[in-house]
Design a protein around this motif. Structure first.
Motif, PDB file in Angstrom:
ATOM      1  N   ARG A 247       0.801  -1.303  -0.045  1.00 48.82           N
ATOM      2  CA  ARG A 247       0.086   0.054  -0.003  1.00 48.82           C
ATOM      3  C   ARG A 247       1.019   1.298   0.268  1.00 48.82           C
ATOM      4  O   ARG A 247       2.069   1.169   0.261  1.00 48.82           O
ATOM      5  N   CYS A 248       0.326   2.495  -0.284  1.00 47.64           N
ATOM      6  CA  CYS A 248       1.008   3.636  -0.264  1.00 47.64           C
ATOM      7  C   CYS A 248       0.974   4.244   1.078  1.00 47.64           C
ATOM      8  O   CYS A 248       0.195   4.595   1.753  1.00 47.64           O
ATOM      9  N   GLY A 249       2.155   4.347   1.649  1.00 49.79           N
ATOM     10  CA  GLY A 249       2.382   4.836   3.092  1.00 49.79           C
ATOM     11  C   GLY A 249       2.657   6.419   3.100  1.00 49.79           C
ATOM     12  O   GLY A 249       2.930   6.689   4.227  1.00 49.79           O
ATOM     13  N   PHE A 250       2.885   7.003   1.983  1.00 51.88           N
ATOM     14  CA  PHE A 250       3.369   8.576   1.863  1.00 51.88           C
ATOM     15  C   PHE A 250       3.016   8.889   0.645  1.00 51.88           C
ATOM     16  O   PHE A 250       3.369   8.247  -0.435  1.00 51.88           O
ATOM     17  N   PRO A 251       2.491  10.177   0.287  1.00 53.00           N
ATOM     18  CA  PRO A 251       2.307  10.768  -0.883  1.00 53.00           C
ATOM     19  C   PRO A 251       3.986  10.821  -1.737  1.00 53.00           C
ATOM     20  O   PRO A 251       4.414  11.424  -1.293  1.00 53.00           O
ATOM     21  N   GLU A 252       3.600  10.247  -2.796  1.00 55.64           N
ATOM     22  CA  GLU A 252       4.933  10.037  -3.548  1.00 55.64           C
ATOM     23  C   GLU A 252       5.163  11.528  -4.149  1.00 55.64           C
ATOM     24  O   GLU A 252       6.152  11.243  -5.027  1.00 55.64           O
ATOM     25  N   ARG A 253       4.709  12.475  -4.584  1.00 55.82           N
ATOM     26  CA  ARG A 253       5.060  13.550  -4.999  1.00 55.82           C
ATOM     27  C   ARG A 253       5.400  14.412  -4.083  1.00 55.82           C
ATOM     28  O   ARG A 253       5.888  15.821  -4.177  1.00 55.82           O
ATOM     29  N   HIS A 254       5.304  14.214  -2.680  1.00 55.71           N
ATOM     30  CA  HIS A 254       5.886  14.957  -1.613  1.00 55.71           C
ATOM     31  C   HIS A 254       7.311  15.296  -1.704  1.00 55.71           C
ATOM     32  O   HIS A 254       7.973  14.561  -2.238  1.00 55.71           O
ATOM     33  N   ARG A 255       7.653  16.371  -1.299  1.00 59.44           N
ATOM     34  CA  ARG A 255       9.184  16.740  -1.451  1.00 59.44           C
ATOM     35  C   ARG A 255      10.165  16.201  -0.789  1.00 59.44           C
ATOM     36  O   ARG A 255      11.497  15.698  -1.280  1.00 59.44           O
ATOM     37  N   LEU A 256       9.580  15.219   0.471  1.00 57.23           N
ATOM     38  CA  LEU A 256      10.574  14.453   1.228  1.00 57.23           C
ATOM     39  C   LEU A 256      10.776  13.006   0.776  1.00 57.23           C
ATOM     40  O   LEU A 256      11.368  12.428   1.207  1.00 57.23           O
ATOM     41  N   PHE A 257       9.640  12.603  -0.350  1.00 55.89           N
ATOM     42  CA  PHE A 257       9.698  11.237  -0.657  1.00 55.89           C
ATOM     43  C   PHE A 257      10.943  11.033  -1.712  1.00 55.89           C
ATOM     44  O   PHE A 257      11.035  11.904  -2.694  1.00 55.89           O
ATOM     45  N   GLN A 258      11.518   9.771  -1.346  1.00 57.63           N
ATOM     46  CA  GLN A 258      12.905   9.753  -2.289  1.00 57.63           C
ATOM     47  C   GLN A 258      12.870   8.411  -3.203  1.00 57.63           C
ATOM     48  O   GLN A 258      13.834   8.247  -3.471  1.00 57.63           O
ATOM     49  N   GLY A 259      11.698   7.592  -3.000  1.00 59.58           N
ATOM     50  CA  GLY A 259      11.564   6.497  -3.890  1.00 59.58           C
ATOM     51  C   GLY A 259      11.329   5.312  -2.995  1.00 59.58           C
ATOM     52  O   GLY A 259      10.990   5.299  -1.808  1.00 59.58           O
ATOM     53  N   PHE A 260      11.892   4.115  -3.735  1.00 64.74           N
ATOM     54  CA  PHE A 260      11.563   2.881  -3.314  1.00 64.74           C
ATOM     55  C   PHE A 260      12.882   1.950  -2.869  1.00 64.74           C
ATOM     56  O   PHE A 260      13.863   1.841  -3.837  1.00 64.74           O
ATOM     57  N   LEU A 261      12.732   1.261  -1.810  1.00 65.58           N
ATOM     58  CA  LEU A 261      13.959   0.273  -1.512  1.00 65.58           C
ATOM     59  C   LEU A 261      13.722  -0.692  -2.077  1.00 65.58           C
ATOM     60  O   LEU A 261      12.659  -1.406  -2.442  1.00 65.58           O
ATOM     61  N   PRO A 262      14.996  -1.289  -2.932  1.00 69.05           N
ATOM     62  CA  PRO A 262      14.765  -2.783  -3.768  1.00 69.05           C
ATOM     63  C   PRO A 262      15.065  -3.718  -2.709  1.00 69.05           C
ATOM     64  O   PRO A 262      15.219  -3.449  -1.305  1.00 69.05           O
ATOM     65  N   ALA A 263      14.667  -4.991  -3.124  1.00 69.28           N
ATOM     66  CA  ALA A 263      14.621  -6.155  -2.174  1.00 69.28           C
ATOM     67  C   ALA A 263      15.884  -6.932  -2.171  1.00 69.28           C
ATOM     68  O   ALA A 263      15.863  -7.939  -2.474  1.00 69.28           O
TER      69      ALA A 263
END
Length: 539
Positions: A247-263
């Motif tokens: 699920r989305c835990g943080f708005p992805e256009r927010h200035r503090l959002f940095q992306g996705f951790l790989p597995a």
């Protein structure tokens, strides 16, 4: 002469069915997701007119729809399956519901008690063992009159963190037996953090110089997205999404959002390297897809994890954990101290360049076009693992209840889950459309969900990315030693016609192969009041 004593009058007792149905109503369980079989028929005699029976044409579809419905409503949903064969068909999506931490009450018919000693046709041998270990609790009540009481326990077990599916096996001849009314008991399902532990987290956050918050599905599941945004802004903390977050835990256009951790362990450590504090909220700190080596976090970093699952806290390989409902923990952190020194905010995430309008279209172009066409309030339910990385770059999600996918890695969840979410939003009168973004291979695991969408007239669009292959497997093959020109057997999917499949289920569909036609086709689909399908041919 001995006085005659009057015999006490025993009040009329309800049947198991009457007590069960009234308890369902008291618990708000007025929607049943099912596929009927003979051992379930006694349950539905005199079915209440104000209840809904949502038919799925295969049991995995039934569980997937219930999963989506429960996630969207944040309440347990009731599923009815057919003895052993039906539960067996449902196991793939039952596993996904378990990994999604979705509260489900799964009931399954069992043969009549009177003939169980003779191994009858359609009986379930050791019925409660079949769905384990992917249910929190499984029970076939010892007495018919205990069935309603078992339902109440099942409800509270499903809703207790960590939420998940539970299972009741009910013999066919139980429903007309006498029972007793069951009163709903109020049980708090929230877990408060231990005060000293959460204070240590708050102090560590205040003292850190370069904090990073890792958000998982539990943030949205616990309705805490807005509060996590407040926490990140207060501490100027960078934010990334946990690997495989459903699920989305943080708005992805927010200035503090940095992306996705790989597995991948080494790639996670590289991403975490600039940070001295890692705060994981609502996710396992480490979900790996391939074998790795070395440390799990940078040697200069401190890790705190907050989860509502004590098992996850126990197996986490390093750092400290607090077991708590995410919302209550974040509330406590917001009451704690702010940063001790001024912090430099992280650099914004680099913008993604527009994809060219090639033919055949790239997945990037298709998803950027979808992003431009969708409207505020639309919800994306995704099961296109071969295009997930592209989706994460080109289709940013808005935050709370804007995005759903499967946490298990098992296919066949997305299409029925999207129908269940659309049913929930339709009943709640929520604005916006459900967009089921799905790969061509994934769709065929549960294509029957199209029928249920048509029958209920839900406002949704199935958007199928047709690349004529199992892209995730072909792209992942080099990890297992395949050469650049080698192709795993059985991973091509030529000749599929999704518009014809849609028509066969009563659904309007359109195939789009030219870039110039995609925007208009999606706009027309999203303006429709009911369900439809758009097949997009991508390279």
């Amino acid at each position: 002469m001995q006085s005659e004593q009057s015999t006490p009058q025993v009040p009329n007792r309800p049947t198991v069915r009457e007590a069960f149905v009234r308890l369902m109503r008291d618990l708000g369980l007025d929607t049943v997701f099912g596929n009927p079989g003979s051992t379930e028929l006694p349950m539905f005699r005199d079915f209440p007119k104000d209840f809904r029976y949502v038919l799925g044409l295969q049991e995995s579809v039934v569980v997937g729809m219930a999963d989506g419905y429960a996630q969207a409503t944040r309440r347990a949903a009731l599923v009815n399956l057919h003895s052993a064969a039906g539960v067996g068909h449902a196991m793939g999506n039952l596993f996904t519901a378990y990994k999604n931490q979705t509260p489900l009450i799964v009931t399954a018919g069992q043969q009549s008690r009177s003939i169980l000693p003779f191994d009858p046709f359609l009986s379930a041998v050791q019925a409660t063992d079949l769905p384990r270990p992917y249910v929190k609790w499984a029970c076939e009540p010892a007495r018919a009159e205990d069935v309603p009481l078992a339902l109440l326990r099942a409800y509270h077990m499903a809703m207790q963190p960590p939420c998940g599916p539970v299972f009741l096996s009910i013999p066919a001849d139980d429903w007309d037996r006498p029972s007793d009314w069951v009163q709903v008991r109020q049980v708090s399902h929230a877990i408060a953090p231990e005060p000293q532990a959460i204070s240590r987290v708050a102090e560590a956050l205040a003292e850190s110089h370069r904090p990073l918050i890792v958000v998982g599905a539990g943030v949205d599941r616990d309705d805490a997205v807005d509060r996590v945004v407040q926490l990140a802004e207060r501490h100027e903390a960078a934010v990334v999404a946990a690997p495989m977050s459903a699920r989305c835990g943080f708005p992805e256009r927010h200035r503090l959002f940095q992306g996705f951790l790989p597995a991948m362990r080494e790639a996670i450590v590289e991403t975490l390297a600039p940070h001295d504090l890692i705060l994981v909220l609502g996710a396992p700190a480490f979900t790996y897809h391939v074998e790795g080596r070395g440390p799990h976090i940078p040697p200069t970093a401190r890790l705190w994890q907050i989860v509502d699952d004590p098992q996850v806290a126990a197996w986490t390989p390093c750092g400290d954990s607090v077991v708590s409902s995410i919302g209550l923990a974040v509330d406590a952190l917001l009451e704690g101290p702010g940063p001790r020194a001024q912090r430099v905010p992280p650099a914004p995430r680099p913008a993604v360049a527009p994809a060219p309008a090639s033919e055949p279209m790239s997945a990037a172009f298709a998803l950027q076009t979808l992003d431009a066409v969708r409207r505020p309030g639309d919800v994306v339910v995704e099961e296109a693992p071969g295009s997930r990385g592209t989706m994460q770059r080109c289709l940013p999600m808005a935050g709370a209840q804007s995005f759903y996918t499967m946490a298990s890695g098992g296919l066949g969840h997305g299409m029925p889950a999207a129908v269940g979410i659309a049913l929930a939003r339709q009943r709640q009168r929520q604005a916006g459309r459900v967009i089921c973004l799905i790969g061509d291979g994934s769709s065929l695991y549960s294509i029957q969900a199209l029928y249920s969408a048509v029958q209920w007239g839900v406002p949704m669009s199935f958007v199928i990315l047709n690349n004529r292959r199992y892209a995730a497997l072909q792209d992942f093959a080099p990890v297992f030693g395949y050469g650049p020109d080698d192709k795993p057997a059985g991973t091509d999917l030529p000749g599929l016609d999704f518009v014809a499949l849609a028509k066969g289920h009563g659904l309007a569909g359109r195939r789009v192969a030219r870039a110039a036609e995609l925007g208009p086709a999606l706009r027309a689909a999203f303006e429709d009041a009911g369900p439809n399908l758009v097949e997009i041919v991508v390279n």
